[in-house]
Design a protein around this motif. Structure first.
Motif, PDB file in Angstrom:
ATOM      1  N   SER A 138     -15.728  -1.408   9.434  1.00  0.00           N
ATOM      2  CA  SER A 138     -17.274  -1.069  10.046  1.00  0.00           C
ATOM      3  C   SER A 138     -18.088  -0.403   9.241  1.00  0.00           C
ATOM      4  N   ALA A 187     -21.867  -1.637  13.158  1.00  0.00           N
ATOM      5  CA  ALA A 187     -21.364  -3.095  13.056  1.00  0.00           C
ATOM      6  C   ALA A 187     -19.876  -3.025  12.693  1.00  0.00           C
ATOM      7  N   THR A 188     -19.142  -3.962  13.460  1.00  0.00           N
ATOM      8  CA  THR A 188     -17.806  -4.219  13.062  1.00  0.00           C
ATOM      9  C   THR A 188     -17.432  -5.487  12.707  1.00  0.00           C
ATOM     10  N   LEU A 189     -16.713  -5.823  11.781  1.00  0.00           N
ATOM     11  CA  LEU A 189     -16.509  -7.096  11.169  1.00  0.00           C
ATOM     12  C   LEU A 189     -15.187  -7.585  12.247  1.00  0.00           C
ATOM     13  N   SER A 199     -18.837 -10.367  15.042  1.00  0.00           N
ATOM     14  CA  SER A 199     -18.996  -9.008  14.831  1.00  0.00           C
ATOM     15  C   SER A 199     -19.268  -8.148  16.267  1.00  0.00           C
ATOM     16  N   LYS A 200     -19.141  -6.843  16.280  1.00  0.00           N
ATOM     17  CA  LYS A 200     -19.352  -6.027  17.406  1.00  0.00           C
ATOM     18  C   LYS A 200     -20.602  -5.210  16.566  1.00  0.00           C
ATOM     19  N   GLN A 201     -21.709  -5.170  17.467  1.00  0.00           N
ATOM     20  CA  GLN A 201     -22.897  -4.601  16.710  1.00  0.00           C
ATOM     21  C   GLN A 201     -23.664  -3.570  17.747  1.00  0.00           C
ATOM     22  N   SER A 259     -26.895  -7.623   9.814  1.00  0.00           N
ATOM     23  CA  SER A 259     -25.526  -8.500  10.089  1.00  0.00           C
ATOM     24  C   SER A 259     -24.642  -7.905   9.163  1.00  0.00           C
ATOM     25  N   ILE A 260     -23.399  -8.046   9.498  1.00  0.00           N
ATOM     26  CA  ILE A 260     -22.232  -7.546   8.896  1.00  0.00           C
ATOM     27  C   ILE A 260     -21.421  -8.919   8.338  1.00  0.00           C
ATOM     28  N   ARG A 261     -20.947  -9.122   7.313  1.00  0.00           N
ATOM     29  CA  ARG A 261     -19.892  -9.816   6.766  1.00  0.00           C
ATOM     30  C   ARG A 261     -19.132  -9.247   5.952  1.00  0.00           C
ATOM     31  N   ILE A 295     -16.968  -5.531   2.309  1.00  0.00           N
ATOM     32  CA  ILE A 295     -17.688  -5.959   3.497  1.00  0.00           C
ATOM     33  C   ILE A 295     -19.247  -5.518   3.031  1.00  0.00           C
ATOM     34  N   LEU A 349     -23.296  -5.167   4.630  1.00  0.00           N
ATOM     35  CA  LEU A 349     -24.368  -4.768   6.026  1.00  0.00           C
ATOM     36  C   LEU A 349     -25.704  -5.197   5.181  1.00  0.00           C
TER      37      LEU A 349
END
Length: 112
Positions: free
Chosen positions: A35, A49-51, A57-59, A68-70, A78, A80
């Motif tokens: 995260s 944000a959590t991947l 994702s949870k954001q 956006s997270i990836r 990871i 952001l």
């Protein structure tokens, strides 16, 4: 033990973009659950944000459509991506991995 190293912070004008990276090393087998947190000046640290699995994702609601997270499993990294930044996005951004591992943080400053 898991070691996290963030990079990509700095200063940007409002409306600009920035991408943060967090590279994990050590005893980590999955980037799922990693995260980003933010601590704004004078405020508590909050989850940004959590991947999740399968690219989900949870954001933080206020960041939807802007952040956006990836992740890249092979690189244990990871990212952001932050677009259309505002001054209220200023803060120290921390990478987190399950097991209560934290990076050292990277400063993001957004000016008017």
């Amino acid at each position: 033990q898991v070691h996290l190293v963030e990079s990509g912070g700095g200063s940007v004008q409002a409306g600009g973009s920035m991408r943060l990276s967090c590279a994990a090393s050590g005893d980590i087998t999955s980037i799922i659950g990693m995260s980003w947190y933010r601590q704004a000046p004078g405020k508590e640290r909050e989850l940004v944000a959590t991947l999740l699995h399968y690219g989900g994702s949870k954001q933080l609601e206020s960041t939807r459509g802007r952040f956006s997270i990836r992740g890249e499993s092979g690189k244990r990294t990871i990212y952001l991506q932050m677009n259309n930044l505002k001054p209220e996005h200023t803060g120290i951004y921390y990478c987190f991995a399950p097991g209560q591992f934290w990076g050292q943080g990277t400063q993001v400053t957004v000016s008017e």
